[in-house]
Design an enzyme around this catalytic site. Structure first.
Site, PDB file in Angstrom:
ATOM      1  N   ILE A  91     -16.037 -20.505  36.420  1.00  0.00           N
ATOM      2  CA  ILE A  91     -15.841 -20.984  35.050  1.00  0.00           C
ATOM      3  C   ILE A  91     -15.401 -19.852  34.138  1.00  0.00           C
ATOM      4  O   ILE A  91     -14.552 -20.025  33.272  1.00  0.00           O
ATOM      5  CB  ILE A  91     -17.136 -21.622  34.514  1.00  0.00           C
ATOM      6  CG1 ILE A  91     -17.529 -22.830  35.364  1.00  0.00           C
ATOM      7  CG2 ILE A  91     -16.966 -22.037  33.057  1.00  0.00           C
ATOM      8  CD1 ILE A  91     -18.853 -23.448  34.953  1.00  0.00           C
ATOM      9  N   ASP A 227     -28.121 -11.420  22.489  1.00  0.00           N
ATOM     10  CA  ASP A 227     -26.667 -11.582  22.661  1.00  0.00           C
ATOM     11  C   ASP A 227     -26.176 -12.860  21.982  1.00  0.00           C
ATOM     12  O   ASP A 227     -25.505 -13.689  22.601  1.00  0.00           O
ATOM     13  CB  ASP A 227     -26.298 -11.586  24.143  1.00  0.00           C
ATOM     14  CG  ASP A 227     -24.838 -11.199  24.382  1.00  0.00           C
ATOM     15  OD1 ASP A 227     -24.209 -10.645  23.458  1.00  0.00           O
ATOM     16  OD2 ASP A 227     -24.326 -11.438  25.484  1.00  0.00           O
TER      17      ASP A 227
END
Length: 354
Positions: A91, A227
């Site tokens: 992906i 993050d």
């Protein structure tokens, strides 16, 4: 435009606020009762703004250590099994891992395989393994991508770091997660038909609200995400057009980057992290800053922070263990941020500043 019968519409360039936009196709066939979205690309003499904007929005997290296992091709996992999961395709790839689409028992999942770096496995993965059950419990929140399994065996990782590539092929460290069919908010941000629509700001503010709810829960459980960025905000379904953005559910993903409050910082995304990230310990304020920067990027489609050079320099100094240089770059970054007057919708400025 409304028509009583089907019509073939010829598309031509148009000018908006002094910028000329050209359609990506020359004509469309409109049918009665349907909505057609047409993508227009800005034309700037001597440049390619759309491709540049996409490049500037790339913001991979960067591990604070030396790298190894360079040039690994994630395509080697396609059509192989990782544990009970059949890998269907790759992906994507980020700064610290590869994302694969897998299948088990007819159910699709996302598999994040971590990239491995030099040093001892204790430094990177023992904490992940010890916190696996906590991360899985965290992911039960409605605004967090669900984690099904964490596989981070320090003995296996140690053998891989010694050079056993067969083990990295067959049993790499990985997290198995819910597959978010709608992709990420960064993908939608880069699509002109969404970004320039009247629905975009409302969708962004709702996404930020939902992610803030997820972060509030993560922080209440003693963790820091570390993050937060558009690449890690996922959509549960793919919007067909701007009007369907209102039907999308947003979730915060990549809990694999999460660490305990006050634990050591192991990775940095300079485009979204605050200068204080280089103090070396994790705290919720790092996520809060990153969420504000994420909102700014989503509303402007650019990484316009004035201290980005200083942030990247500080990262280089940190990796070299030159802390005098780090402190100098951090102070310069803070000074630039203090005087940063970003040009966005005034109704959103106060929220982002806070």
């Amino acid at each position: 435009l409304e028509f009583d019968t089907d019509a073939l519409i010829t598309l031509v360039p148009t000018v908006c606020q002094g910028v000329t936009y050209t359609p990506v196709q020359t004509s469309v066939r409109a049918k009665v009762g349907t909505v057609i979205a047409v993508n227009y690309i800005p034309l700037v003499p001597g440049s390619q703004p759309t491709s540049q904007s996409r490049t500037s929005l790339k913001a991979p997290s960067k591990v604070l250590g030396k790298r190894s296992l360079n040039d690994w091709d994630p395509q080697v996992w396609v059509n192989r099994r990782l544990s009970v999961y059949e890998v269907k395709k790759v992906i994507g790839e980020g700064g610290n891992g590869y994302v694969l689409k897998g299948e088990v028992g007819g159910k699709n999942v996302a598999i994040k395989v971590f990239k491995l770096y030099g040093g001892t496995p204790d430094e990177y993965f023992n904490e992940l393994a010890s916190e696996a059950s906590n991360l899985i419990n965290l992911s039960r929140h409605t605004n967090i991508v669900k984690i099904y399994a964490v596989d981070a065996d320090s003995f296996v990782i140690n053998e891989i770091l010694k050079g056993n590539m067969d083990l990295y092929l067959s049993n790499p460290p990985m997290i198995v997660m819910e597959l978010m069919e709608g992709g990420t908010l960064k993908d939608i941000l880069e699509d002109d038909k969404f970004f320039y629509s009247s629905m975009w700001k409302k969708a962004v503010l709702r996404a930020i609200c939902e992610v803030a709810t997820a972060l509030d829960y993560i922080h209440s459980q003693g963790f820091v995400h570390m993050d937060v960025k558009p690449q890690n905000i996922f959509l549960d379904s793919e919007p067909r057009d701007p009007y369907s953005l209102g039907l999308v559910h947003f979730k915060l993903g990549d809990l694999g980057s999460a660490v305990r409050v006050n634990s050591r910082v192991k990775q940095v995304t300079p485009e979204y992290a605050p200068p204080d990230v280089f103090r070396g310990t994790a705290s919720p304020d790092l996520d809060i800053f990153a969420l504000g920067m994420t909102a700014y990027v989503l509303l402007t489609r650019k990484i316009g922070r004035p201290d980005l050079d200083e942030m990247n320099d500080a990262l280089d100094c940190y990796v070299r263990k030159d802390m005098v240089c780090v402190r100098d770059k951090v102070e310069k970054a803070k000074a630039k941020l203090m005087w940063w007057n970003f040009n966005i919708d005034p109704s959103s400025v106060d929220v982002i500043i806070k």
